[in-house]
Design an enzyme around this catalytic site. Structure first.
Site, mmCIF file in Angstrom:
data_model
loop_
_atom_site.group_PDB
_atom_site.id
_atom_site.type_symbol
_atom_site.label_atom_id
_atom_site.label_comp_id
_atom_site.label_asym_id
_atom_site.label_seq_id
_atom_site.Cartn_x
_atom_site.Cartn_y
_atom_site.Cartn_z
ATOM 1 N N ASP A 1 55.371 34.368 51.136
ATOM 2 C CA ASP A 1 56.675 34.874 51.598
ATOM 3 C C ASP A 1 57.693 34.844 50.459
ATOM 4 O O ASP A 1 58.448 35.801 50.237
ATOM 5 C CB ASP A 1 57.164 34.123 52.847
ATOM 6 C CG ASP A 1 57.063 32.613 52.733
ATOM 7 O OD1 ASP A 1 56.469 32.112 51.758
ATOM 8 O OD2 ASP A 1 57.586 31.921 53.631
ATOM 9 N N ASP B 1 51.555 47.122 48.236
ATOM 10 C CA ASP B 1 52.373 48.231 48.748
ATOM 11 C C ASP B 1 53.840 47.977 48.409
ATOM 12 O O ASP B 1 54.570 48.881 47.992
ATOM 13 C CB ASP B 1 52.234 48.376 50.277
ATOM 14 C CG ASP B 1 51.141 49.359 50.674
ATOM 15 O OD1 ASP B 1 50.208 49.553 49.877
ATOM 16 O OD2 ASP B 1 51.230 49.925 51.785
ATOM 17 N N ASP C 1 46.944 43.091 49.864
ATOM 18 C CA ASP C 1 47.151 44.421 50.452
ATOM 19 C C ASP C 1 48.642 44.639 50.690
ATOM 20 O O ASP C 1 49.208 45.676 50.325
ATOM 21 C CB ASP C 1 46.383 44.512 51.778
ATOM 22 C CG ASP C 1 46.570 45.859 52.444
ATOM 23 O OD1 ASP C 1 46.470 46.880 51.732
ATOM 24 O OD2 ASP C 1 46.842 45.894 53.662
ATOM 25 N N TYR D 1 40.084 39.982 56.028
ATOM 26 C CA TYR D 1 39.441 41.267 56.306
ATOM 27 C C TYR D 1 37.995 41.117 56.770
ATOM 28 O O TYR D 1 37.471 41.974 57.458
ATOM 29 C CB TYR D 1 39.429 42.137 55.043
ATOM 30 C CG TYR D 1 40.675 42.959 54.821
ATOM 31 C CD1 TYR D 1 41.936 42.389 54.910
ATOM 32 C CD2 TYR D 1 40.573 44.309 54.503
ATOM 33 C CE1 TYR D 1 43.065 43.148 54.682
ATOM 34 C CE2 TYR D 1 41.705 45.070 54.270
ATOM 35 C CZ TYR D 1 42.947 44.487 54.364
ATOM 36 O OH TYR D 1 44.053 45.241 54.136
ATOM 37 N N LYS E 1 49.481 30.546 50.962
ATOM 38 C CA LYS E 1 50.342 30.045 52.037
ATOM 39 C C LYS E 1 49.888 28.623 52.331
ATOM 40 O O LYS E 1 49.489 28.275 53.444
ATOM 41 C CB LYS E 1 50.241 30.976 53.260
ATOM 42 C CG LYS E 1 51.220 30.670 54.373
ATOM 43 C CD LYS E 1 52.664 31.004 54.055
ATOM 44 C CE LYS E 1 53.574 30.555 55.182
ATOM 45 N NZ LYS E 1 55.014 30.697 54.841
HETATM 46 C C1 IPM Z 1 44.235 49.557 50.392
HETATM 47 C C2 IPM Z 1 44.205 50.161 51.779
HETATM 48 C C3 IPM Z 1 42.935 49.708 52.488
HETATM 49 C C4 IPM Z 1 43.000 48.198 52.591
HETATM 50 C C5 IPM Z 1 42.707 50.342 53.868
HETATM 51 C C6 IPM Z 1 42.637 51.843 53.794
HETATM 52 C C7 IPM Z 1 41.495 49.783 54.544
HETATM 53 O O1 IPM Z 1 45.356 49.835 52.480
HETATM 54 O O2 IPM Z 1 43.283 49.802 49.623
HETATM 55 O O3 IPM Z 1 45.188 48.851 50.092
HETATM 56 O O4 IPM Z 1 43.650 47.663 53.504
HETATM 57 O O5 IPM Z 1 42.398 47.526 51.752
HETATM 58 MG MG MG Z 2 46.794 48.810 51.325
#
Ligand code: IPM
Ligand code: MG
Length: 364
Positions: free
Chosen positions: A223, A251, A247, A141, A191
């Site tokens: 992975d 999710d 990140d 990032y 990785k």
């Molecule tokens: C998270 C979000 C953020 C990230 C975005 C909104 C920049 O996806 O907090 O996971 O990628 O860190």
């Molecule tokens: Mg995120």
């Protein structure tokens, strides 16, 4: 006690859920005799519109002066043009960096009440209780170079993944410390079969490990980890990983709990320790969900649980945090659901109603 807090509602459903988070916070204040002084600020798309920048110095200063920060969400289609000079997400990333919030804790706990109503088999997810420790101010990032340019053979762009020994060591320590206070198991996700930065990550992790002999450490490729999370999620206790890997994996892991709308997160400037207050920013892991904005649909549980996490880590109020967590459990137990966790025979409610129900329980 009195606390100074900054609230950054942001974009999309951010303001709606932030309202519910604040509602619950205020009830906690009344019940336990605390005063929460709230300072509202701008970040993300709304800051671009009103101040011409995704994060103003003024907002940063406000946050630096506070005991903790509560954030809704940032982003939306209005600001998505890839050619735009500034994006709402830049504001969030800059805020994390400016405030030194290198450790992002994302707990995933499957509520027994929801175990039969997610997309996954109940026998796979029953008992899941894991925490991600995501590195938040380095890696893919943030590393330079990060740019786009024109060449004679077309356009090119680059991002790079860079980590220093120091950055790896401090985040891995958060993982070890957390594992020590839980089930003593730490999985470091990398990785290392391909990336040099991951080889350093693995090496530094192995060097820190002897200082935590009670913690069982293993290494897993990212992975394979993404597969294991779905195949056998109860395998995990604490996972520590690079910014971008974290990140993506969080999710994915949110689906174990039924919805992104259920998951809180804490971004901290230090190692969380029982009885020690650590400055932090608290936010749901879900995004701004622009299609749901303004419809009183979004699930406010993620931000309400983020408020609980804030009380625990930054304000030193564990009993107050617990009161919120218990209230969320009770309301779910009674069958109330927002659209994202709705199931047959349950009572569907909106953002505001869910906030009211939880606030009422917290009030006792
Ligand atoms: C998270 C979000 C953020 C990230 C975005 C909104 C920049 O996806 O907090 O996971 O990628 O860190
Ligand atoms: Mg995120």
């Amino acid at each position: 006690m009195q606390f100074e807090l900054v609230v950054l509602p942001g974009d999309g459903v951010g303001p709606e859920v932030a309202t519910e988070g604040v509602k619950v916070l205020e009830v906690v204040g009344k019940r336990f005799g605390h005063r929460f002084k709230l300072h509202y600020g701008l970040v993300g798309g709304i800051a671009i519109d009103k101040e011409g920048t995704a994060l103003s110095d003024n907002t940063v200063r406000m946050c630096q002066d506070a005991d903790a920060v509560l954030l809704g969400a940032v982003g939306g289609p209005k600001w998505d043009d890839p050619l735009a000079k500034v994006h709402p997400e830049d504001g969030l990333l800059a805020l994390r960096k400016e405030l030194g919030l290198f450790a992002n804790l994302r707990p995933v706990k499957v509520s027994p009440v929801l175990v039969d109503s997610t997309n996954l088999k109940p026998e796979v997810i029953r008992g899941v209780d894991l925490v991600f420790v995501r590195e938040l101010t380095g890696g893919l990032y943030f590393a330079r170079p990060k740019r786009r340019w024109q060449t004679s053979r077309g356009r090119r762009a680059t991002d790079s993944m860079t980590y220093s020994e120091h950055e790896i060591e401090r985040i891995v320590r958060v993982g070890f410390e957390l594992a020590r206070s839980r089930r003593q198991k730490l999985t470091s996700v990398d990785k290392a079969n391909v990336l040099e930065s991951s080889r350093l990550w693995r090496q530094v992790t192995m060097e820190v490990a002897p200082q935590y002999p009670e913690v069982e450490l293993d290494h897993m490729l990212v992975d394979a980890c993404s597969m294991r999370l779905i195949q056998n999620p109860t395998y995990f206790d604490v996972l520590v990983t690079e910014n971008m890997f974290g990140d993506i994996l969080t999710d994915e892991a949110s689906m174990l709990a039924g919805s992104m709308g259920m998951l809180p997160s804490a971004s901290l400037a230090g190692v969380p320790r029982e009885g020690v207050k650590t400055f932090g920013m608290y936010e749901p892991i879900h995004g701004s969900a622009p299609r749901r904005a303004g419809l009183n649909m979004a699930n406010p549980i993620a931000i309400i649980l983020s408020v609980a996490t804030m009380l625990r880590y930054s304000l030193g109020l564990p009993a107050e945090a617990q009161a919120i967590e218990a209230a969320v459990d009770d309301v779910l137990q009674e069958g109330y659901r927002t659209y994202d966790i709705m199931d047959e025979g349950k009572t569907k409610v909106g953002t505001k109603e869910m906030g009211d129900l939880i606030a009422k329980k917290v009030g006792g």
